[in-house]
Design an enzyme around this catalytic site. Sequence first.
Site, mmCIF file in Angstrom:
data_model
loop_
_atom_site.group_PDB
_atom_site.id
_atom_site.type_symbol
_atom_site.label_atom_id
_atom_site.label_comp_id
_atom_site.label_asym_id
_atom_site.label_seq_id
_atom_site.Cartn_x
_atom_site.Cartn_y
_atom_site.Cartn_z
ATOM 1 N N TYR A 246 7.031 -22.046 -12.639
ATOM 2 C CA TYR A 246 8.173 -21.124 -12.604
ATOM 3 C C TYR A 246 8.953 -21.393 -11.321
ATOM 4 C CZ TYR A 246 10.742 -16.763 -13.352
ATOM 5 O OH TYR A 246 11.729 -15.824 -13.581
ATOM 6 N N ASP B 164 3.408 -18.650 -11.899
ATOM 7 C CA ASP B 164 2.849 -19.989 -12.076
ATOM 8 C C ASP B 164 3.643 -21.016 -11.284
ATOM 9 O OD1 ASP B 164 0.862 -19.210 -13.894
ATOM 10 O OD2 ASP B 164 2.254 -19.344 -15.571
ATOM 11 N N SER C 69 0.823 -1.213 0.000
ATOM 12 C CA SER C 69 0.000 0.000 0.000
ATOM 13 C C SER C 69 0.859 1.266 0.000
ATOM 14 C CB SER C 69 -0.953 0.010 1.195
ATOM 15 O OG SER C 69 -0.236 -0.060 2.400
ATOM 16 N N ASN D 24 2.248 -4.434 -14.698
ATOM 17 C CA ASN D 24 1.233 -5.450 -15.000
ATOM 18 C C ASN D 24 0.160 -5.499 -13.917
ATOM 19 O OD1 ASN D 24 2.876 -6.591 -13.058
ATOM 20 N ND2 ASN D 24 3.132 -8.541 -14.094
#
Length: 143
Positions: free
Chosen positions: A84, A81, A63, A75
């Site tokens: 990875y 995933d 925050s 992004n």
Amino acid sequence: MEKIKIKYFDKDIDKIKKINKGDWVDLRSAETIHLKKGEFHLVNLGVGMELPDGYEAHIVPRSSTYKNFKVIQTNHMGVVDHSYCGDNDVWMMPVIAMEDTTINKNDRICQFRIEKIQPEIQFVETEHLDNIDRGGIGSTGVN
């Protein structure tokens, strides 16, 4: 309790630990970065993990990330995933600087949590949905 194997690519950053308050876990920059307004950079987070089967990690800014560092995650939410998890798969956070800024090595720059992956789903086309309309986007009001 699930156990997660973690590899530290940088021994100088503080170790990850789960705090008692909240469900998210802080990640740190593994490098000192000087960015000019508008510059993009992949912030090296200095860790890689082997997540349990059926799980993925979601990485988001803390925050206070914008307030402290004047960067936005490009992004908006990073997804790591389960696959990875190789010996060289270091976690990163893509950012763009909104003002000239410095992120110091070991600064808490973002946070993550582990989530179950989406179950297998099948889409079934229909002409009508069986629920009551909410009234469209913004239908719950301003206040």
